[in-house]
Write an enzyme that holds these catalytic residues in place. Sequence first.
Site, PDB file in Angstrom:
ATOM      1  N   LYS A  86      37.433  50.234  42.371  1.00  0.00           N
ATOM      2  CA  LYS A  86      36.419  51.299  42.176  1.00  0.00           C
ATOM      3  C   LYS A  86      36.532  52.573  42.557  1.00  0.00           C
ATOM      4  CE  LYS A  86      32.373  47.929  41.762  1.00  0.00           C
ATOM      5  NZ  LYS A  86      33.142  46.462  41.714  1.00  0.00           N
TER       6      LYS A  86
HETATM    7  C1  PLP Z   1      33.130  45.389  40.976  1.00  0.00           C
HETATM    8  C2  PLP Z   1      34.060  44.801  40.960  1.00  0.00           C
HETATM    9  C3  PLP Z   1      34.417  43.941  39.887  1.00  0.00           C
HETATM   10  C4  PLP Z   1      33.828  43.797  38.598  1.00  0.00           C
HETATM   11  O1  PLP Z   1      33.755  45.086  37.934  1.00  0.00           O
HETATM   12  P1  PLP Z   1      32.745  45.322  36.880  1.00  0.00           P
HETATM   13  O2  PLP Z   1      32.900  47.021  36.276  1.00  0.00           O
HETATM   14  O3  PLP Z   1      31.294  45.180  37.235  1.00  0.00           O
HETATM   15  O4  PLP Z   1      32.719  44.574  35.578  1.00  0.00           O
HETATM   16  C5  PLP Z   1      35.354  43.160  39.874  1.00  0.00           C
HETATM   17  N1  PLP Z   1      36.380  42.962  40.937  1.00  0.00           N
HETATM   18  C6  PLP Z   1      36.150  43.703  42.005  1.00  0.00           C
HETATM   19  C7  PLP Z   1      37.120  43.576  43.205  1.00  0.00           C
HETATM   20  C8  PLP Z   1      34.926  44.486  42.128  1.00  0.00           C
HETATM   21  O5  PLP Z   1      34.755  45.124  43.071  1.00  0.00           O
END
Ligand code: PLP
Length: 466
Positions: free
Chosen positions: A112
């Site tokens: 993120k």
């Molecule tokens: C947020 C997250 C996901 C999922 O991502 P999306 O964009 O919501 O599909 C997968 N792995 C980790 C470690 C995350 O923080």
Amino acid sequence: MEYISTRGSAPALDFAGATLAGLASDGGLYVPSAWPRFSEAEIAALAGMPYAELAAKIMWPFVEGSLAYDRLLELTTAAYGRFSHKAVTPLRQLDEQNWLLELFHGPTLAFKDVALQMLGLLFEEFLGRSDRNLTIVGATSGDTGSAAIDAVAGRDKVQIFMLHPKGRVSDVQRKQMTTVLADNVHNIAIEGSFDDAQAMVKRMFNDTVMTDRFAIGAVNSINWARLMAQVVYYFAAALQLGAPARKVAFSVPTGNFGDVFAGYVAAQMGLPIEKLIVATNVNDILHRALAHGDYSQGTVTPTEAPSMDIQVSSNFERLLFDVGGRDGKALAAQMAGFEASKAMQLTNAQREGAAALFQSAAADADAMRDTIRWAREACGELIDPHTACGLYAARNGGIDPAVPVVTLATAHPAKFPDAVSRATGEHPVLPARVGDLFEREERMVELSGDYDAVAAFVAEHATAKV
Ligand SMILES: *Cc1c(COP(=O)(O)O)cnc(C)c1O
């Protein structure tokens, strides 16, 4: 570029407007009015660029009209300069076919950061030109909260209020949020679950007493700018593996369908992608939707991959809009049906449109553990439980052996040390750059699960919109 709502009745906005708005006023999500398309020669010319420059080239058609190219390049250089690896999102080979794309070299150790470091700078840029103040209100099961707080801490004209369910995020995740002591950061631990926290945030977006006074913005993946930033690493990885002359498949650990939708966007832009594999844990609404056309909400089962413990995937609406013929009125009716009954069937056009590029798989607890163990024993790599869902789906996806399969490694294994050590007997070590996290002072308020108490706290500490 102009942005339109998936539900067809909100006003179109430019990039700056869509970035600050978050959700569209008709309840839909903003998408570009058309996909920019790169020719094969244009894609080939992107090979070998430093990441920040590649990012500016990919983002340019989406931001044109709201930012000058040189300014965009300054922002991508600043955002990706904070990553601890020179390649920003390095690729690592696991075996003859499988690769890991390491997306966790940002400040808070999950993918993120790649989008939110950019989003924090975009907020500052666009707010700086106006006399607006932005109040970000979000709920987190861990990773979004820490990445968003890191991205906006200390920035002008932005306040952030991040709700997390008390006692239900990991120690590393909590400390990454609560040890940021900047004045514009407000951590709120609430009694209840993540869904309770999320419900309060949604209520606040629709609470006119609050929205009349404050410009309430979003940092979750309903915000288009986040997805745009994520398109870049699909290009980065594919170019390294021989694109555009060679096709590449991606396996993506998925919750809200944001990350994997960015892969879909890359394909629309001309990147030759063989398949996008949607990997879920046992919370498999997306797997059921893609395999059987059945998009119906179950109850959330807690797993060792908590950032994917989701039963409604907001960004799936963007895909349904695009593969269903971009008919906002029809989609608004379909989504209203889903919101009323918590279930819907995909139309034939939506099923066929999705099946052309996507396949899916769900990993249960044994599959996650076995995959973490395999990566350690066969390839010498420690991977986190989210990445394990992706790698499980990659290895069982039946992709042509001549096509490389890139699994997105979405979190650093040290963010989820208990699951990793249960599977491998090894305790993953936090990288040195976050090493003194456990000694730092924490600050947060604890509130009951009562909406009025949360709204009163936000009203007391937020700055009015103008
Ligand atoms: C947020 C997250 C996901 C999922 O991502 P999306 O964009 O919501 O599909 C997968 N792995 C980790 C470690 C995350 O923080």
